[in-house]
Design an enzyme around this catalytic site. Structure first.
Site, PDB file in Angstrom:
ATOM      1  N   ASP A   1       5.060  -4.200 -86.042  1.00 36.67           N
ATOM      2  CA  ASP A   1       5.970  -5.041 -86.476  1.00 36.67           C
ATOM      3  C   ASP A   1       6.718  -5.853 -84.856  1.00 36.67           C
ATOM      4  O   ASP A   1       7.447  -5.081 -84.187  1.00 36.67           O
ATOM      5  CB  ASP A   1       7.306  -4.610 -87.150  1.00 36.67           C
ATOM      6  CG  ASP A   1       8.212  -5.328 -87.432  1.00 36.67           C
ATOM      7  OD1 ASP A   1       8.556  -6.486 -86.958  1.00 36.67           O
ATOM      8  OD2 ASP A   1       9.075  -5.079 -88.449  1.00 36.67           O
ATOM      9  N   HIS A   2       6.432  -7.345 -84.609  1.00 35.51           N
ATOM     10  CA  HIS A   2       6.966  -7.583 -83.402  1.00 35.51           C
ATOM     11  C   HIS A   2       8.584  -7.753 -83.376  1.00 35.51           C
ATOM     12  O   HIS A   2       8.929  -7.834 -82.164  1.00 35.51           O
ATOM     13  CB  HIS A   2       6.310  -9.146 -83.309  1.00 35.51           C
ATOM     14  CG  HIS A   2       5.953  -9.371 -81.931  1.00 35.51           C
ATOM     15  ND1 HIS A   2       6.824  -8.989 -80.668  1.00 35.51           N
ATOM     16  CD2 HIS A   2       4.922  -9.912 -81.398  1.00 35.51           C
ATOM     17  CE1 HIS A   2       6.317  -9.332 -79.485  1.00 35.51           C
ATOM     18  NE2 HIS A   2       5.114 -10.039 -79.915  1.00 35.51           N
ATOM     19  N   ARG A   3       9.115  -7.644 -84.329  1.00 33.92           N
ATOM     20  CA  ARG A   3      10.509  -7.617 -84.367  1.00 33.92           C
ATOM     21  C   ARG A   3      11.175  -6.345 -83.674  1.00 33.92           C
ATOM     22  O   ARG A   3      12.367  -6.541 -83.053  1.00 33.92           O
ATOM     23  CB  ARG A   3      11.067  -7.781 -85.911  1.00 33.92           C
ATOM     24  CG  ARG A   3      10.624  -9.109 -86.586  1.00 33.92           C
ATOM     25  CD  ARG A   3      11.244  -8.959 -88.054  1.00 33.92           C
ATOM     26  NE  ARG A   3      10.751  -7.808 -88.717  1.00 33.92           N
ATOM     27  CZ  ARG A   3      10.835  -7.225 -89.823  1.00 33.92           C
ATOM     28  NH1 ARG A   3      11.993  -8.038 -90.411  1.00 33.92           N
ATOM     29  NH2 ARG A   3      10.413  -6.386 -90.644  1.00 33.92           N
TER      30      ARG A   3
END
Length: 434
Positions: free
Chosen positions: A406-408
């Protein structure tokens, strides 16, 4: 006073369930903690325990009943000293009683329904009796849209069936015109059964069956759609030499045989992922709207294929458990997962997931993140390949691993660092025993 036993919410996502089996019958005495029923949720079949004491006075919902809403009354319990026969005729809830006691207002006479508006011109042009024609669903829709008179079109499909090409030709004025008038036939009686060969957008009906979605399949669809739509996935793949891991597994299994424990490759990979998460704690996280949750232990959710879907039982504290403990726990979890006997806390949560499809010979794949987690590891099959080791070509067993992040919550370099750590642990597996 009689106690209404309500359909419980046995998982956070449960809105309704199936009352699969009653474990008690009317007249049975129950105490807190007694098993009352087996309930199929959107995740698994779970046993429902009693909270109150008393006698089962009336079973309201029969076993096998589907789509029972959470909160619906499924049975009535008579308390100690209460006549069970009276409890069977328990009064309705107060809200319903007050509604019954209130004088009924005189309802106005029903207003006659307005006459149906005439069908659009295009539909009329399709012919009043076109439901008796042999015509594909797509051709029928096109005829209505284009205002083609179906009674004047000759079908070129199998058995004289009108297909899309006939409608296109009719619109251009080149379709063959029928010369015979079809004999009048009685309209078929309406049926509630599903039509064979429902509209699929193709010219020809395809034989098929329609299968009602289970609660589990609906939940899988909803959660994975949400994951793909809301989580910005990125993926990092790496090839890993697993020869030392396989050799270690062989030695450990030989020493554990007397204890009845057998390690799988997956058990070692669960441990390796957990250790890598401890080494790279920035990947052992969850993203929320306002906060980043950092976990202090590695709980690995392991994908297990079951009839009708997928479930992820969790090996808690996998970073601190021995390999034999992980193997024993995972075997028990997998067996109960396939039997639908997992408890809610055994599949809810987890700090990261692992999905292994190596047993199918898959050489590479990526997996969808299981929210609220921020990563999942996809494991492929170990394949014998030529590799270069110190300028020499050797044959080694190479396994591809792909992490979805999850790049967040996890930056690209952080995800890459985790994959590097995982590779090093698997290729030098003795460290997992320390």
């Amino acid at each position: 006073m009689p106690i209404n036993l309500q359909m419980p919410a046995l998982s956070p996502t449960m809105e309704e369930g199936t009352l699969a089996k009653w474990l008690v019958k009317e007249g049975d005495s129950i105490s807190s903690g007694d098993l009352l029923a087996e309930i199929e949720t959107d995740k698994a079949t779970m046993e429902f325990e009693a909270i109150d004491e008393g006698v089962i006075a009336k079973i309201v919902v029969a076993e096998g009943t589907e789509n029972v809403k959470v909160g619906d009354v499924i049975a009535i319990i008579a308390e100690e000293g209460e006549d069970a026969s009276e409890a069977k005729a328990a009064p309705a809830p107060k809200a319903e009683k007050s509604a019954e006691a209130a004088p009924k207002k005189e309802e106005p006479a029903p207003t006659p329904a307005p006459k149906a508006s005439p069908a659009p011109a295009a539909k009329a042009a399709a012919g009043a009796n076109d439901d008796r024609l042999k015509i594909s669903p797509l051709a029928r829709r096109l005829a209505e849209q284009k205002g083609v008179d179906l009674t004047a079109v000759s079908g070129s499909g199998p058995g004289g069936r009108i297909v899309k090409a006939d409608i296109d030709a009719a619109e251009g004025g080149t379709a063959p015109v029928k010369t015979e008038t079809p004999a009048p036939a009685a309209s078929p009686a309406p049926s509630s059964a599903p039509k064979k060969g429902a509209e699929t957008g193709s010219d020809f009906d395809i034989p098929h069956t329609v299968e009602k979605l289970s609660g589990m399949r609906k939940t899988i669809a909803r959660r994975l759609t949400e994951a793909k739509q809301t989580i910005p996935h990125y993926r990092v793949s790496i090839d890993i030499n697993i020869d030392k891991l396989l050799a270690l597994r062989g030695e450990l299994n030989a020493s554990l045989e007397s204890r009845g424990v057998k390690l799988s490759v997956n058990d070692l990979l669960i441990k390796a992922q957990a250790v890598a998460l401890m080494q790279q704690p920035d990947c052992n996280v969850s993203f929320t709207e306002d906060n980043l949750i950092r976990y202090e232990r590695a709980d690995i959710a392991v994908a297990v294929s079951i009839k009708g879907g997928l479930i992820t039982p969790i090996v808690t504290s996998a970073d601190s458990k021995s390999l034999s403990a992980i193997a024993t726990e995972m075997k028990d979890l997998a067996e109960r997962a396939k039997a639908g006997k997992l408890k809610m806390h055994e599949y809810q949560g987890g700090t990261a997931s692992l999905s292994n499809m190596g047993m199918f010979g898959v050489t590479t794949f990526d997996a969808v993140i299981n929210p609220p987690q921020a990563m999942i590891l996809a494991i492929s099959a170990g394949i014998k390949k030529p590799v270069v080791v110190e300028d020499n070509v050797q044959i080694a067993t190479i396994m591809n691993a792909t992490g979805s992040f999850d790049h967040r919550a996890i930056d690209g370099a952080t995800g890459a660092a985790f994959m590097k750590a995982f590779k090093e642990i698997v290729e030098s597996p003795m460290g997992m025993l320390a």
